[in-house]
Design a protein around this motif. Structure first.
Motif, mmCIF file in Angstrom:
data_model
loop_
_atom_site.group_PDB
_atom_site.id
_atom_site.type_symbol
_atom_site.label_atom_id
_atom_site.label_comp_id
_atom_site.label_asym_id
_atom_site.label_seq_id
_atom_site.Cartn_x
_atom_site.Cartn_y
_atom_site.Cartn_z
ATOM 1 N N ASN B 8 -10.645 -14.945 8.692
ATOM 2 C CA ASN B 8 -10.327 -13.560 8.984
ATOM 3 C C ASN B 8 -10.225 -12.776 7.693
ATOM 4 O O ASN B 8 -9.559 -13.207 6.758
ATOM 5 C CB ASN B 8 -8.979 -13.464 9.702
ATOM 6 C CG ASN B 8 -9.056 -13.991 11.117
ATOM 7 O OD1 ASN B 8 -10.141 -14.107 11.679
ATOM 8 N ND2 ASN B 8 -7.919 -14.318 11.674
ATOM 9 N N ARG B 9 -10.879 -11.612 7.699
ATOM 10 C CA ARG B 9 -10.669 -10.788 6.523
ATOM 11 C C ARG B 9 -9.394 -9.986 6.743
ATOM 12 O O ARG B 9 -8.992 -9.726 7.880
ATOM 13 C CB ARG B 9 -11.872 -9.888 6.272
ATOM 14 C CG ARG B 9 -12.098 -8.825 7.323
ATOM 15 C CD ARG B 9 -13.363 -8.046 7.003
ATOM 16 N NE ARG B 9 -13.527 -6.948 7.955
ATOM 17 C CZ ARG B 9 -13.171 -5.693 7.688
ATOM 18 N NH1 ARG B 9 -12.611 -5.392 6.543
ATOM 19 N NH2 ARG B 9 -13.356 -4.747 8.590
ATOM 20 N N VAL B 10 -8.766 -9.623 5.638
ATOM 21 C CA VAL B 10 -7.554 -8.811 5.723
ATOM 22 C C VAL B 10 -7.946 -7.437 6.229
ATOM 23 O O VAL B 10 -8.861 -6.819 5.700
ATOM 24 C CB VAL B 10 -6.901 -8.686 4.327
ATOM 25 C CG1 VAL B 10 -5.759 -7.690 4.361
ATOM 26 C CG2 VAL B 10 -6.437 -10.046 3.844
ATOM 27 N N THR B 11 -7.298 -6.985 7.268
ATOM 28 C CA THR B 11 -7.667 -5.676 7.784
ATOM 29 C C THR B 11 -6.517 -5.039 8.551
ATOM 30 O O THR B 11 -5.476 -5.662 8.780
ATOM 31 C CB THR B 11 -8.938 -5.770 8.661
ATOM 32 O OG1 THR B 11 -9.439 -4.456 8.911
ATOM 33 C CG2 THR B 11 -8.660 -6.450 9.995
ATOM 34 N N SER B 12 -6.719 -3.808 8.937
ATOM 35 C CA SER B 12 -5.680 -3.073 9.643
ATOM 36 C C SER B 12 -6.305 -2.294 10.789
ATOM 37 O O SER B 12 -7.518 -2.163 10.877
ATOM 38 C CB SER B 12 -4.970 -2.125 8.679
ATOM 39 O OG SER B 12 -5.921 -1.299 8.036
ATOM 40 N N ALA B 13 -5.453 -1.816 11.653
ATOM 41 C CA ALA B 13 -5.897 -1.004 12.787
ATOM 42 C C ALA B 13 -4.826 0.042 13.002
ATOM 43 O O ALA B 13 -3.708 -0.080 12.489
ATOM 44 C CB ALA B 13 -6.060 -1.886 14.021
ATOM 45 N N GLY B 70 4.636 4.101 11.509
ATOM 46 C CA GLY B 70 5.347 2.831 11.496
ATOM 47 C C GLY B 70 4.347 1.697 11.371
ATOM 48 O O GLY B 70 3.136 1.920 11.420
ATOM 49 N N ARG B 71 4.867 0.483 11.240
ATOM 50 C CA ARG B 71 4.014 -0.666 10.940
ATOM 51 C C ARG B 71 4.418 -1.856 11.788
ATOM 52 O O ARG B 71 5.613 -2.109 11.981
ATOM 53 C CB ARG B 71 4.178 -0.946 9.452
ATOM 54 C CG ARG B 71 3.846 -2.339 8.984
ATOM 55 C CD ARG B 71 3.949 -2.398 7.460
ATOM 56 N NE ARG B 71 3.780 -3.770 7.034
ATOM 57 C CZ ARG B 71 3.147 -4.146 5.911
ATOM 58 N NH1 ARG B 71 2.680 -3.241 5.083
ATOM 59 N NH2 ARG B 71 3.023 -5.411 5.606
ATOM 60 N N ILE B 72 3.429 -2.559 12.307
ATOM 61 C CA ILE B 72 3.683 -3.786 13.058
ATOM 62 C C ILE B 72 2.761 -4.861 12.472
ATOM 63 O O ILE B 72 1.541 -4.728 12.524
ATOM 64 C CB ILE B 72 3.364 -3.619 14.566
ATOM 65 C CG1 ILE B 72 4.241 -2.533 15.201
ATOM 66 C CG2 ILE B 72 3.527 -4.947 15.307
ATOM 67 C CD1 ILE B 72 3.838 -2.170 16.633
ATOM 68 N N THR B 73 3.351 -5.894 11.888
ATOM 69 C CA THR B 73 2.529 -6.984 11.364
ATOM 70 C C THR B 73 2.121 -7.869 12.528
ATOM 71 O O THR B 73 2.963 -8.495 13.170
ATOM 72 C CB THR B 73 3.309 -7.786 10.301
ATOM 73 O OG1 THR B 73 3.652 -6.909 9.236
ATOM 74 C CG2 THR B 73 2.467 -8.942 9.759
ATOM 75 N N ASP B 77 -2.799 -11.315 8.132
ATOM 76 C CA ASP B 77 -4.000 -10.594 7.697
ATOM 77 C C ASP B 77 -4.389 -9.445 8.619
ATOM 78 O O ASP B 77 -5.487 -8.919 8.529
ATOM 79 C CB ASP B 77 -5.180 -11.572 7.563
ATOM 80 C CG ASP B 77 -5.359 -12.405 8.819
ATOM 81 O OD1 ASP B 77 -4.809 -12.031 9.865
ATOM 82 O OD2 ASP B 77 -6.040 -13.440 8.743
ATOM 83 N N LEU B 78 -3.501 -9.075 9.525
ATOM 84 C CA LEU B 78 -3.811 -7.945 10.416
ATOM 85 C C LEU B 78 -2.550 -7.118 10.663
ATOM 86 O O LEU B 78 -1.569 -7.602 11.218
ATOM 87 C CB LEU B 78 -4.380 -8.443 11.753
ATOM 88 C CG LEU B 78 -4.632 -7.374 12.821
ATOM 89 C CD1 LEU B 78 -5.583 -6.293 12.333
ATOM 90 C CD2 LEU B 78 -5.177 -8.025 14.094
ATOM 91 N N ILE B 79 -2.608 -5.882 10.228
ATOM 92 C CA ILE B 79 -1.446 -4.995 10.382
ATOM 93 C C ILE B 79 -1.836 -3.782 11.214
ATOM 94 O O ILE B 79 -2.895 -3.191 11.007
ATOM 95 C CB ILE B 79 -0.893 -4.581 9.001
ATOM 96 C CG1 ILE B 79 -0.412 -5.849 8.278
ATOM 97 C CG2 ILE B 79 0.260 -3.591 9.144
ATOM 98 C CD1 ILE B 79 -0.013 -5.675 6.856
#
Ligand SMILES: Nc1nc2c(ncn2[C@@H]2O[C@H](COP(=O)(O)OP(=O)(O)OP(=O)(O)O)[C@@H](O)[C@H]2O)c(=O)[nH]1
Ligand SMILES: [Mg+2]
Lengths: 125, 197
Positions: B8-13, B70-73, B77-79
């Motif tokens: 998995n590449r580190v990424t966000s949504a 806000g942030r949810i881990t 590698d996915l936030i």
């Protein structure tokens, strides 16, 4: 990465731009939710590059932070943080991980897999 | 937290949280976020080129728009980020950036002032960003039947309409799950092409 000049909010009259040496356009378009991580080089050299740069290198060395988080913690407008981060990335001090951007050409499978991961993550909360 | 998966590449949504003034956007973000909601500002200096209702005002203005998030881990590698839209819907320059690449949006609605959400709904329809309607029942009562709300808002029969208490973590979690399930269903049905602006 796409350079999208028309959508980039700028703030040439704002004092914090002094730290970006007057530039209001970043070299890279970085999404507000893009994740930033300090590289090995950034850990070694980031601290000697300037006060703001050192703070960013320190903060993204302990955990992944989005551009928005960096801007919020630094009390900088998003555009200023974006210029700083883009410069530090160009100097190899930071790695920028782009968001998955569901609809913009990432391919359906990638999007679906990511959505499933998000969904199971939310269910585990 | 799990070890980073090699594949998995580190990424966000991100998910966008919209709605009228004081409808509970920040409250909803805060109820599930692992961090106290943070605020980020964007500044636009412009000879406003049709960004708001007073089109063609030629004065050079500096507009500061604040968005909280806000942030949810989800994984190491996915936030997932939740971005609240600026209170005033006229700041469209920020909305464009907010919806770019977003999974979808939650439109919070106070049924006592339905019209406050029209601008957000129009915007998401236009950008073809999937959204759901979350009725925030402020006094614990739902003032209108869901079908009446659907009719009043003129949203498609597929658009989920749920009730919520923005202060409750469990309730907000359910809202987000419903949204992502809806987006997945749409994609699987092939209707998701072009989604996400
Ligand atoms: N009873 C009740 N009160 C709520 C609920 N959600 C929010 N509130 C209250 O409503 C007020 C406004 O909520 P906010 O979360 O600040 O609303 P907002 O949409 O972020 O407001 P702006 O950013 O100013 O547009 C606060 O005092 C909240 O405590 C809810 O579900 N039930
Ligand atoms: Mg708010």
């Amino acid at each position: 990465m796409v350079v999208d000049r028309d959508h980039e909010p700028t703030g040439a009259l704002v004092r914090p731009y002094a730290v970006t040496r007057g530039r209001t356009r970043p070299r890279l378009e970085i999404a507000m939710e893009a994740l930033v991580e300090t590289t090995a080089r950034g850990r070694l050299n980031g601290l000697s590059s300037g006060r703001e740069q050192a703070t960013i290198a320190g903060m993204c060395g302990t955990r992944l932070q989005s551009l928005a988080e960096i801007a919020a913690h630094m009390r900088m407008p998003l555009g200023v943080a974006r210029v700083l981060v883009a410069d530090m990335a160009a100097d190899g001090l930071l790695a920028v991980h782009e968001p998955s951007g569901i609809g913009d050409g990432g391919g359906d499978l990638v999007g679906t897999e990511l959505l499933e991961r998000v969904l199971s993550g939310l269910r585990r909360l | 937290m799990s070890i980073r998966q090699p594949n998995n590449r580190v990424t966000s949504a991100k998910i966008v949280i919209a709605g009228g003034f004081g409808v509970g956007k920040t409250t909803l973000v805060g109820s599930v976020s692992e961090i106290t909601p943070l605020t980020t500002e964007a500044i636009m200096t412009s000879a406003s080129e049709g960004v708001d209702d007073n089109d063609m005002v030629q004065d050079k203005t500096t507009t500061t728009v604040a968005m909280d998030f806000g942030r949810i881990t989800i994984d190491s590698d996915l936030i997932l980020y939740l971005f609240g839209t600026p209170g005033q819907t006229r700041f469209w320059f920020m909305w464009d950036e907010l919806v770019r690449g977003a999974i979808g949006a939650v439109v919070i609605v106070d049924t006592r002032r339905l019209a406050d959400c029209f601008a957000a709904i129009d915007f998401f329809e236009h950008r073809r960003l999937p959204y759901l309607i979350a009725l925030n029942c402020f006094d614990g009562r739902q003032h209108h039947d869901v079908n009446d709300v659907r009719e009043a808002l003129a949203v498609s029969p597929n658009t989920p309409i749920v009730t919520t208490d923005a202060r409750s973590r469990e309730s907000t979690k359910q809202v987000l799950i419903t949204l992502v399930e809806y987006v997945l269903t749409m994609r699987r049905a092939g209707a998701g092409a072009g989604v996400g602006a």
